[in-house]
Design a protein around this motif. Structure first.
Motif, mmCIF file in Angstrom:
data_model
loop_
_atom_site.group_PDB
_atom_site.id
_atom_site.type_symbol
_atom_site.label_atom_id
_atom_site.label_comp_id
_atom_site.label_asym_id
_atom_site.label_seq_id
_atom_site.Cartn_x
_atom_site.Cartn_y
_atom_site.Cartn_z
ATOM 1 N N ARG A 99 1.084 4.105 -2.973
ATOM 2 C CA ARG A 99 0.896 5.533 -2.698
ATOM 3 C C ARG A 99 2.105 6.342 -3.173
ATOM 4 N NH1 ARG A 99 -1.338 6.441 3.217
ATOM 5 N NH2 ARG A 99 -2.083 8.383 2.304
ATOM 6 N N PHE A 108 -2.419 11.447 2.144
ATOM 7 C CA PHE A 108 -1.864 11.475 0.789
ATOM 8 C C PHE A 108 -1.263 12.843 0.481
ATOM 9 C CE2 PHE A 108 -2.024 11.827 -3.812
ATOM 10 C CZ PHE A 108 -1.443 10.631 -4.200
ATOM 11 N N SER A 113 1.957 6.639 -6.949
ATOM 12 C CA SER A 113 0.939 7.581 -7.408
ATOM 13 C C SER A 113 1.310 9.029 -7.092
ATOM 14 C CB SER A 113 -0.429 7.231 -6.828
ATOM 15 O OG SER A 113 -0.429 7.355 -5.435
ATOM 16 N N ARG A 146 0.840 -1.203 0.000
ATOM 17 C CA ARG A 146 0.000 0.000 0.000
ATOM 18 C C ARG A 146 0.872 1.249 0.000
ATOM 19 N NH1 ARG A 146 -2.656 3.243 4.205
ATOM 20 N NH2 ARG A 146 -4.460 4.217 3.241
#
Length: 89
Positions: free
Chosen positions: A36, A67, A39, A32
């Motif tokens: 992240r 984020f 991205s 995960r």
């Protein structure tokens, strides 16, 4: 996060790698974090100077970070390393 970079042997390409330690959690958590990070870095690739090999090392606070916080940290690290292209006015 920690950012390590070095001049690449191919001056027209920039390579980015990610390192997430087992200390940060199980494989689900680590994957995960890597997703992240990918991205966050994907839209920044066009604004990074070509000719560098970059390694992004995740540290513990990233597992619970928002984020937007990860994105701000990535931009800050790239600016501090002088890896961002000069913005055209």
């Amino acid at each position: 996060m920690v950012l390590i970079y070095v001049r690449s042997k191919t001056p027209e390409l920039t390579h980015i790698g990610f390192s997430v330690s087992k200390k940060l959690g199980n494989s689900v958590c680590r994957n995960r974090i890597k997703r992240r990070l990918r991205s966050v870095m994907a839209p920044l690739i066009s604004s990074i100077k070509p000719g560098y090999d970059i390694i992004v090392i995740a540290r513990e606070p990233i597992a619970k970070a928002e984020f937007a916080g990860i994105e701000a940290a990535a931009r800050s690290l790239l600016r501090r390393g002088d890896l961002m292209k000069k913005e055209e006015k």
